[in-house]
Design a protein around this motif. Structure first.
Motif, PDB file in Angstrom:
ATOM      1  N   GLU A  68       0.814  -1.213   0.000  1.00 53.73           N
ATOM      2  CA  GLU A  68       0.000   0.000   0.000  1.00 53.73           C
ATOM      3  C   GLU A  68       0.849   1.265   0.000  1.00 53.73           C
ATOM      4  O   GLU A  68       0.425   2.299  -0.494  1.00 53.73           O
ATOM      5  CB  GLU A  68      -0.919   0.018   1.228  1.00 53.73           C
ATOM      6  CG  GLU A  68      -2.101  -0.890   1.042  1.00 53.73           C
ATOM      7  CD  GLU A  68      -3.235  -0.519   1.951  1.00 53.73           C
ATOM      8  OE1 GLU A  68      -2.951   0.052   3.012  1.00 53.73           O
ATOM      9  OE2 GLU A  68      -4.370  -0.806   1.601  1.00 53.73           O
ATOM     10  N   GLN A  69       2.020   1.199   0.609  1.00 53.50           N
ATOM     11  CA  GLN A  69       2.807   2.419   0.671  1.00 53.50           C
ATOM     12  C   GLN A  69       3.748   2.574  -0.511  1.00 53.50           C
ATOM     13  O   GLN A  69       4.529   3.509  -0.584  1.00 53.50           O
ATOM     14  CB  GLN A  69       3.563   2.496   1.996  1.00 53.50           C
ATOM     15  CG  GLN A  69       4.341   1.250   2.301  1.00 53.50           C
ATOM     16  CD  GLN A  69       5.216   1.412   3.525  1.00 53.50           C
ATOM     17  OE1 GLN A  69       5.300   2.487   4.070  1.00 53.50           O
ATOM     18  NE2 GLN A  69       5.856   0.348   3.936  1.00 53.50           N
ATOM     19  N   MET A  73      -5.592  11.620  10.723  1.00 52.12           N
ATOM     20  CA  MET A  73      -5.850  11.311   9.331  1.00 52.12           C
ATOM     21  C   MET A  73      -6.420  12.518   8.588  1.00 52.12           C
ATOM     22  O   MET A  73      -6.062  12.807   7.465  1.00 52.12           O
ATOM     23  CB  MET A  73      -6.848  10.166   9.229  1.00 52.12           C
ATOM     24  CG  MET A  73      -6.255   8.832   9.581  1.00 52.12           C
ATOM     25  SD  MET A  73      -4.938   8.397   8.438  1.00 52.12           S
ATOM     26  CE  MET A  73      -5.219   6.648   8.332  1.00 52.12           C
ATOM     27  N   LEU A 114      -3.938  15.058   7.433  1.00 45.36           N
ATOM     28  CA  LEU A 114      -3.196  14.598   6.261  1.00 45.36           C
ATOM     29  C   LEU A 114      -3.970  14.912   4.995  1.00 45.36           C
ATOM     30  O   LEU A 114      -3.422  15.385   4.007  1.00 45.36           O
ATOM     31  CB  LEU A 114      -2.968  13.084   6.345  1.00 45.36           C
ATOM     32  CG  LEU A 114      -1.804  12.587   7.166  1.00 45.36           C
ATOM     33  CD1 LEU A 114      -1.681  11.086   6.983  1.00 45.36           C
ATOM     34  CD2 LEU A 114      -0.525  13.253   6.734  1.00 45.36           C
ATOM     35  N   LEU A 115      -5.268  14.609   5.044  1.00 43.46           N
ATOM     36  CA  LEU A 115      -6.117  14.868   3.885  1.00 43.46           C
ATOM     37  C   LEU A 115      -6.129  16.358   3.559  1.00 43.46           C
ATOM     38  O   LEU A 115      -6.048  16.766   2.412  1.00 43.46           O
ATOM     39  CB  LEU A 115      -7.547  14.421   4.191  1.00 43.46           C
ATOM     40  CG  LEU A 115      -7.899  12.975   3.876  1.00 43.46           C
ATOM     41  CD1 LEU A 115      -9.319  12.708   4.292  1.00 43.46           C
ATOM     42  CD2 LEU A 115      -7.733  12.713   2.392  1.00 43.46           C
ATOM     43  N   LYS A 125      -9.062   6.601  -2.440  1.00 44.80           N
ATOM     44  CA  LYS A 125      -7.870   6.464  -1.618  1.00 44.80           C
ATOM     45  C   LYS A 125      -6.816   7.473  -2.052  1.00 44.80           C
ATOM     46  O   LYS A 125      -6.579   7.662  -3.239  1.00 44.80           O
ATOM     47  CB  LYS A 125      -7.331   5.046  -1.766  1.00 44.80           C
ATOM     48  CG  LYS A 125      -6.243   4.710  -0.797  1.00 44.80           C
ATOM     49  CD  LYS A 125      -6.288   3.241  -0.504  1.00 44.80           C
ATOM     50  CE  LYS A 125      -5.041   2.550  -0.944  1.00 44.80           C
ATOM     51  NZ  LYS A 125      -5.072   1.135  -0.638  1.00 44.80           N
ATOM     52  N   VAL A 126      -6.209   8.113  -1.056  1.00 42.10           N
ATOM     53  CA  VAL A 126      -5.176   9.112  -1.294  1.00 42.10           C
ATOM     54  C   VAL A 126      -3.954   8.682  -0.509  1.00 42.10           C
ATOM     55  O   VAL A 126      -4.079   8.130   0.583  1.00 42.10           O
ATOM     56  CB  VAL A 126      -5.646  10.493  -0.785  1.00 42.10           C
ATOM     57  CG1 VAL A 126      -4.569  11.537  -1.017  1.00 42.10           C
ATOM     58  CG2 VAL A 126      -6.937  10.902  -1.460  1.00 42.10           C
ATOM     59  N   ARG A 127      -2.788   8.939  -1.047  1.00 42.25           N
ATOM     60  CA  ARG A 127      -1.585   8.562  -0.319  1.00 42.25           C
ATOM     61  C   ARG A 127      -0.801   9.808   0.085  1.00 42.25           C
ATOM     62  O   ARG A 127      -0.707  10.773  -0.651  1.00 42.25           O
ATOM     63  CB  ARG A 127      -0.726   7.664  -1.197  1.00 42.25           C
ATOM     64  CG  ARG A 127       0.269   6.886  -0.394  1.00 42.25           C
ATOM     65  CD  ARG A 127       1.012   5.895  -1.251  1.00 42.25           C
ATOM     66  NE  ARG A 127       0.250   4.670  -1.433  1.00 42.25           N
ATOM     67  CZ  ARG A 127       0.041   4.118  -2.612  1.00 42.25           C
ATOM     68  NH1 ARG A 127       0.485   4.696  -3.703  1.00 42.25           N
ATOM     69  NH2 ARG A 127      -0.620   2.998  -2.707  1.00 42.25           N
ATOM     70  N   ARG A 128      -0.270   9.766   1.285  1.00 41.01           N
ATOM     71  CA  ARG A 128       0.460  10.925   1.802  1.00 41.01           C
ATOM     72  C   ARG A 128       1.465  10.438   2.835  1.00 41.01           C
ATOM     73  O   ARG A 128       1.096   9.689   3.737  1.00 41.01           O
ATOM     74  CB  ARG A 128      -0.548  11.876   2.443  1.00 41.01           C
ATOM     75  CG  ARG A 128       0.042  13.135   2.981  1.00 41.01           C
ATOM     76  CD  ARG A 128       0.182  14.150   1.890  1.00 41.01           C
ATOM     77  NE  ARG A 128       0.744  15.391   2.399  1.00 41.01           N
ATOM     78  CZ  ARG A 128       1.153  16.363   1.619  1.00 41.01           C
ATOM     79  NH1 ARG A 128       1.058  16.240   0.310  1.00 41.01           N
ATOM     80  NH2 ARG A 128       1.646  17.452   2.140  1.00 41.01           N
ATOM     81  N   TYR A 129       2.701  10.852   2.758  1.00 43.50           N
ATOM     82  CA  TYR A 129       3.749  10.431   3.703  1.00 43.50           C
ATOM     83  C   TYR A 129       3.752   8.905   3.879  1.00 43.50           C
ATOM     84  O   TYR A 129       3.831   8.399   5.001  1.00 43.50           O
ATOM     85  CB  TYR A 129       3.538  11.070   5.072  1.00 43.50           C
ATOM     86  CG  TYR A 129       3.574  12.577   5.078  1.00 43.50           C
ATOM     87  CD1 TYR A 129       4.548  13.266   4.380  1.00 43.50           C
ATOM     88  CD2 TYR A 129       2.622  13.287   5.796  1.00 43.50           C
ATOM     89  CE1 TYR A 129       4.576  14.648   4.383  1.00 43.50           C
ATOM     90  CE2 TYR A 129       2.648  14.667   5.805  1.00 43.50           C
ATOM     91  CZ  TYR A 129       3.636  15.354   5.098  1.00 43.50           C
ATOM     92  OH  TYR A 129       3.662  16.712   5.118  1.00 43.50           O
ATOM     93  N   GLY A 130       3.579   8.193   2.815  1.00 42.56           N
ATOM     94  CA  GLY A 130       3.615   6.743   2.925  1.00 42.56           C
ATOM     95  C   GLY A 130       2.396   6.135   3.585  1.00 42.56           C
ATOM     96  O   GLY A 130       2.347   4.942   3.814  1.00 42.56           O
ATOM     97  N   ARG A 131       1.430   6.953   3.894  1.00 41.10           N
ATOM     98  CA  ARG A 131       0.219   6.386   4.496  1.00 41.10           C
ATOM     99  C   ARG A 131      -0.953   6.566   3.547  1.00 41.10           C
ATOM    100  O   ARG A 131      -1.084   7.591   2.893  1.00 41.10           O
ATOM    101  CB  ARG A 131      -0.090   7.098   5.813  1.00 41.10           C
ATOM    102  CG  ARG A 131       0.872   6.714   6.909  1.00 41.10           C
ATOM    103  CD  ARG A 131       0.750   7.643   8.062  1.00 41.10           C
ATOM    104  NE  ARG A 131      -0.511   7.485   8.774  1.00 41.10           N
ATOM    105  CZ  ARG A 131      -0.841   8.252   9.820  1.00 41.10           C
ATOM    106  NH1 ARG A 131      -0.036   9.199  10.216  1.00 41.10           N
ATOM    107  NH2 ARG A 131      -1.970   8.066  10.439  1.00 41.10           N
ATOM    108  N   ALA A 132      -1.782   5.554   3.479  1.00 42.81           N
ATOM    109  CA  ALA A 132      -2.932   5.629   2.594  1.00 42.81           C
ATOM    110  C   ALA A 132      -4.168   5.945   3.418  1.00 42.81           C
ATOM    111  O   ALA A 132      -4.351   5.420   4.511  1.00 42.81           O
ATOM    112  CB  ALA A 132      -3.111   4.316   1.858  1.00 42.81           C
ATOM    113  N   ILE A 133      -4.988   6.835   2.905  1.00 37.75           N
ATOM    114  CA  ILE A 133      -6.238   7.165   3.575  1.00 37.75           C
ATOM    115  C   ILE A 133      -7.369   6.844   2.616  1.00 37.75           C
ATOM    116  O   ILE A 133      -7.368   7.282   1.473  1.00 37.75           O
ATOM    117  CB  ILE A 133      -6.285   8.667   3.933  1.00 37.75           C
ATOM    118  CG1 ILE A 133      -5.052   9.044   4.736  1.00 37.75           C
ATOM    119  CG2 ILE A 133      -7.559   8.986   4.695  1.00 37.75           C
ATOM    120  CD1 ILE A 133      -4.805  10.519   4.739  1.00 37.75           C
TER     121      ILE A 133
END
Lengths: 815, 243
Positions: A506-507, A797, A800-801, B174-182
């Motif tokens: 995922e990353q 979270m 971050l968004l 899904k969005v990815r940011r700093y290696g984390r997915a939200i």
């Protein structure tokens, strides 16, 4: 051998016994001896006459490979002595016709796993099958009892004792910290006040192991886990020995060490790699090569920790931190599977803190100290699974079943209230809102016994049995690169390299490189449950995948490390570089006290840092970091993030923490007060993904969510989504539900390590030392170097968004 | 406000919307997952999936029986905040054909109260092809009002896509940011049609990058509005990743 005779005597008298012996003492075979004697004395069956329809001896091991291995080793003496004894294995791999036949015409000795025992006990034939059971041999008992599989087995044993009241148990174990707990596990506990114990036969190890810490000419790194600095020395060790086993803590570490060794393998020594996510076929190949001494070295994770004899290993190298004294002792025991010769081992610390940990482990090894964890309290989700299994096998009497379950050590503290709620959970989901009574899975008859409502329930149970919940995994397939600008779609096929955790994939972004199966690969894409990779020419991967040791530092070793730090008289044993490092710490800041907590604060490039040294393992540190940042945020200290490792915790933010503590605007004692485990913890748990992952495991084990099955596979991701939603709804509407209680219990011991955090907070109360500094201290360097390498926590979270969305605005407006 | 537990905060709905144009009509997207059409004083909701828990329970999987009340409470918050004259439920309002019949009396009463003095339209869905029993409201397979067409399942026929408002797919992005997915439930639109996220408490999501969406939106020519705690987060398709 003497202990075999001793054991035989105890068992002939019908006594259950715990046999503790180091590896290589021939203890497994010793366990079978009484059974073979008894089966032989039974006399020859007349030809044509059917044998007894019951198993005489059960052998239960945590690994199916071990059961198969033991069966093979046992067949030789049985046929040599021409004994009229039939022995068979039964594992997940046994074909179904053979499993059916085993129920109708059981062998005298059945070698199997805890899951198979649960399955057999849920069958209507269970009572007949085990009526003549005399002996149960539990191999690698120390390993079995540390997990939920041990709980399931404990419940199975309680049922077996009821079906065959005369049976005796034989536990085979490596050396443990507290043998009495295992002795209690082996026998029925009829008296709630008095603990009954099995007999004990203990064999001391023959020769003292020969353990040393590798002293490298090179500089020991401040942080990191690769041990690359010592590579040449490790290679020389491999060359100087016949067969070397190199243990590391994580899969990615295994990959890295393996690759590094081959880079300098000028003599092309046969060096292999073995870890849990490699393809099974590949693993078997390595194991066979190992057993036939075709290899000079194997780099392995805990996948090779247990039991099976892989041949003539004369050196064990432990790379990285040992994490626990007993864990290390068991790994060392893999060298020289013979009693009379000393096992030889070399410890290779990967950084300076690990030098201290290795030193502590070395001392423990000399004294034979053990730090195996205490016996678990039985899990509630496992109990619900077992109860359904019992009801599938025969009508269930709640009162008698409660007594039966309380008679095993693991579930001795179970209350009637918990038991009734567990039964209700099985029947209707156990909700306060009685909405599902008419759909109940268990129905009470006029005799008061509970029966399953329809046969489909037994089918469902059989598909769901077991306590191992796999993390969602993706298959990794090797394809040709698309990097050359080809835009062709990814085809099917490609060689299977193994499996990888979904969170890791995922990353990744397309084109990222990482190490898998001993080579650097490039991520090409994802399709359903398969990740496609191609060979990469890159030397070093872009994505370091190290996630820290899987096992947190044991409490025992942590205390020893604190002791070494605080006791200057012990420093001469340490390498000079490490000594100098500690002296510098003493000068520039101060040394952590043995039972206190050192808190340092200092500014660094526009941020303010707080670093503390609890030495309680990274899980407890992560939880603490999460809670402290919440608290600091509320106190206006504007924390931005934190990073944790096994030894220390660093928090950084915009507020001047030195000033806040010195002016007593924020009190350190209050910051670290035990009440942090109250409301703050509760508030954080609400949205914690760790808690949701823990809940998912409990939901699967208890059968609330169906497990994935080959054929009609439900995607692991789908399961995650729905279990998260269930968790949210349940927390909001029935926070006292049995599964949330089970989840909390797991989290306290597992991923969040709350129990250890609680002990820490109690220990340091009134003993917190604050040292404001103008710059980073020597001891703080390793943890600060982990920033960017370890995952960083602390951001919500939504923020971050927000950032990601704002980026888009900047991008769009060209600002 | 933060003193309330999170699940209570969800019911305190602030009626501020993110206005967008679909087929020339101005409509408001709201972080609760509903659509607000001020010109018609209409609220549109997709995929309520009432009685999903009990639907599973009939088959032996005892999911929490609190999904209906959780959905109803959230719905009540929305009704309080917007006080619409008309409500359109875009299908799959009940998880199965018998769902409306199983609806417990207290929940039925609660739902009836929300329906008071409002025009209520049940669009049928694949889970609930028939009108709900013992409940008010008009049941239709689809309905067109002022340039917008409300149906459950998006049509793959491009000629029918203009002004289509639908549900069914439970979009998530899904969005990815700093290696984390939200990953969050989301609205998805290309300005011509709009698909709503599922509103029900136990409804999962399907990634908008999934093949199921490719006949509906031109690749990279759509936007997703991810549901946040108290706002929406807009992203163009190029910023989204697949599962």
């Amino acid at each position: 051998m003497a202990h075999q005779i001793d054991l035989l005597g105890k068992l002939e008298a019908g006594q259950s016994t715990l046999l503790i012996a180091p590896t290589g003492a021939g203890k497994t075979l010793a366990g079978f001896l009484p059974s073979l004697v008894e089966l032989d004395a039974r006399g020859r069956r007349k030809p044509g006459k059917a044998g007894p329809r019951s198993v005489h001896t059960l052998y239960i091991s945590p690994l199916k490979a071990l059961a198969v291995d033991i069966a093979r080793n046992l067949e030789a003496p049985v046929s040599e002595m021409a004994l009229d004894v039939r022995l068979e294995t039964r594992t997940g791999d046994t074909p179904s016709h053979k499993r059916q036949r085993q129920k109708i015409n059981p062998p005298d000795i059945l070698l199997t796993t805890p899951e198979q025992i649960a399955l057999l006990l849920s069958d209507p034939t269970a009572a007949d099958l085990f009526a003549g059971l005399r002996t149960i041999i539990l191999d690698e008992l120390h390993a079995l009892v540390t997990s939920k599989r041990g709980d399931l087995l404990a419940l199975g044993l309680a049922r077996l004792r009821r079906l065959a009241p005369n049976l005796r148990t034989i536990g085979l174990s490596a050396t443990v910290a507290n043998p009495d707990e295992l002795r209690a596990y082996l026998v029925e506990q009829p008296d709630p006040k008095l603990r009954a114990l099995a007999e004990l036969v203990e064999i001391k190890g023959g020769a003292q192991p020969d353990v040393a810490i590798l002293h490298s000419e090179d500089r020991i790194p401040w942080s990191g886990h690769s041990a690359r600095y010592a590579l040449t020395e490790i290679y020389q060790l491999i060359k100087a020995h016949r067969v070397t086993l190199l243990f590391v803590n994580t899969r990615s570490q295994a990959e890295a060490v393996f690759q590094d060794l081959w880079r300098i393998n000028d003599d092309t020594l046969p060096i292999a790699l073995h870890h849990g996510s490699l393809d099974v076929g590949q693993r078997r190949k390595v194991e066979t090569a190992m057993a036939s001494s075709a290899l000079r070295a194997v780099v392995a994770t805990s996948s090779l920790d247990m039991g099976i004899d892989w041949g003539d290993i004369d050196l064990v190298v432990n790379i990285g931190a040992p994490k626990g004294a007993s864990r290390l002792a068991q790994r060392i025991g893999r060298a020289n599977h013979r009693m009379d010769e000393p096992s030889k081992a070399v410890l290779v610390p990967a950084n300076r803190f690990e030098v201290l940990e290795c030193q502590a482990a070395l001392t423990a090894s000399l004294h034979g100290d053990q730090d195996t964890p205490p016996l678990r309290k039985g899990a509630l989700d496992v109990l619900t699974q077992h109860l359904l299994g019992l009801a599938c096998s025969a009508p269930l009497d709640p009162d008698a079943t409660f007594d039966e379950i309380r008679s095993c050590q693991t579930y001795r503290q179970l209350t009637r209230g918990q038991f009734d709620r567990a039964l209700d959970f099985v029947a209707t989901g156990g909700y306060a809102l009685r909405a599902y009574d008419r759909y109940a899975k268990l129905k009470a008859g006029p005799d008061g016994l509970l029966r399953i409502a329809n046969p489909k329930i037994a089918q469902q149970y059989r598909l769901n049995v077991g306590t191992i919940v796999e993390a969602p995994m993706l298959k990794v397939r090797l394809i040709r690169s698309k990097a050359a600008g080809r835009r062709a779609p990814i085809g099917r096929g490609g060689r299977m390299l193994g499996e990888i955790e979904e969170w890791f994939v995922e990353q990744l972004n397309l084109g990222d490189t990482f190490i898998f199966g001993g080579e650097v690969v490039r991520f090409e894409g994802l399709r359903e449950n398969e990740a496609f990779v191609s060979r990469s020419k890159a030397d070093t991967p872009m994505i370091p995948s190290y996630m820290g040791g899987k096992f947190p530092l044991s409490t025992y070793l942590a205390a020893s490390v604190r002791h070494i730090l605080a006791t200057k008289a012990l420093w001469p044993d340490l390498p000079e570089q490490v000594r100098d490092w500690l002296k510098l710490q003493d000068q520039n800041s101060r040394l952590p006290e043995e039972n206190g907590l050192l808190v340092e604060t200092f500014p660094r490039s526009n941020k303010h840092y707080l670093v503390c040294y609890p030495f309680e393992g990274r899980l407890a540190h992560q939880t603490l970091g999460m809670l402290l940042t919440k608290r600091l945020e509320r106190l206006g200290a504007r924390p931005m993030g934190f990073v944790a490792n096994d030894y220390a915790l660093a928090i950084w933010g915009l507020g001047d923490l030195s000033l806040s503590f010195q002016t007593e605007r924020i009190s350190l004692d209050e910051l670290f007060d035990e009440d942090i485990l109250g409301d703050d913890l509760d508030a954080w748990l609400a949205g914690s993904s760790l808690m949701k992952r823990t809940f998912r495991n409990c939901a699967v084990i208890s059968g609330l969510i169906e497990r994935r099955h080959p054929g009609k596979e439900k995607n692991g991701r789908q399961v995650t989504v729905s279990s998260d939603l269930i968790y949210d709804v349940l927390r909001a509407h029935e926070p006292g539900h049995l599964l949330l209680e089970a989840t909390w219990n797991d989290a306290a011991e597992g991923l969040l390590d709350i129990s250890r955090l609680g002990e820490l907070l109690a220990r340091i109360k009134g003993r917190i030392t604050h040292t404001p500094l103008t710059r980073v201290s020597p001891l703080a360097v390793p943890i600060l170097l982990e920033i960017g390498r370890e995952p960083i926590y602390g951001e919500a979270m939504d923020s971050l968004l927000e950032e990601a969305a704002d980026d888009l605005v900047i991008e769009a407006t060209g600002q | 406000m933060n003193l309330l537990p999170k699940h209570m905060r969800e019911f305190m709905v602030v009626p501020v919307c993110h206005d967008i144009q679909v087929n020339g009509q101005t409509i408001g997207l709201h972080e609760s997952g509903i659509l607000w059409w001020p010109d018609e004083s209409t609220i549109i909701i997709a995929d309520l999936h009432f009685e999903k828990g009990s639907s599973y329970a009939t088959r032996g999987q005892m999911l929490p029986p609190y999904d209906t009340i959780a959905t109803l409470e959230k719905l009540a918050g929305v009704m309080d905040a917007f006080d619409p004259a008309r409500v359109i439920c875009l299908g799959d309002s009940f998880h199965d054909k018998e769902g409306s019949d199983r609806l417990p009396a207290t929940y039925r009463a609660m739902l009836a109260t929300l329906q008071l003095n409002r025009e209520w339209i049940w669009v049928t869905g694949n889970h609930d092809p028939l009108p709900p029993v013992r409940l008010c409201g008009e049941t239709v397979d689809e309905v067109t009002i002022g340039g917008l067409t409300f149906r459950h399942e998006p049509s793959e026929d491009p000629a029918r896509s203009a002004g289509e408002i639908c549900g069914h797919l439970h979009p998530a992005a899904k969005v990815r940011r700093y290696g984390r997915a939200i990953r969050r439930a989301c609205f998805v639109t290309d300005g011509t049609r709009l698909i709503l996220p599922a509103f029900g408490a136990l409804t999962g999501g399907l990634n908008v990058m999934d093949d199921a969406f490719s006949p509906l939106f031109e690749k990279r020519r759509f936007s997703a509005f991810l549901l946040g705690d108290n706002r929406l987060y807009p992203f163009t398709a190029s910023r989204l990743v697949s599962d």
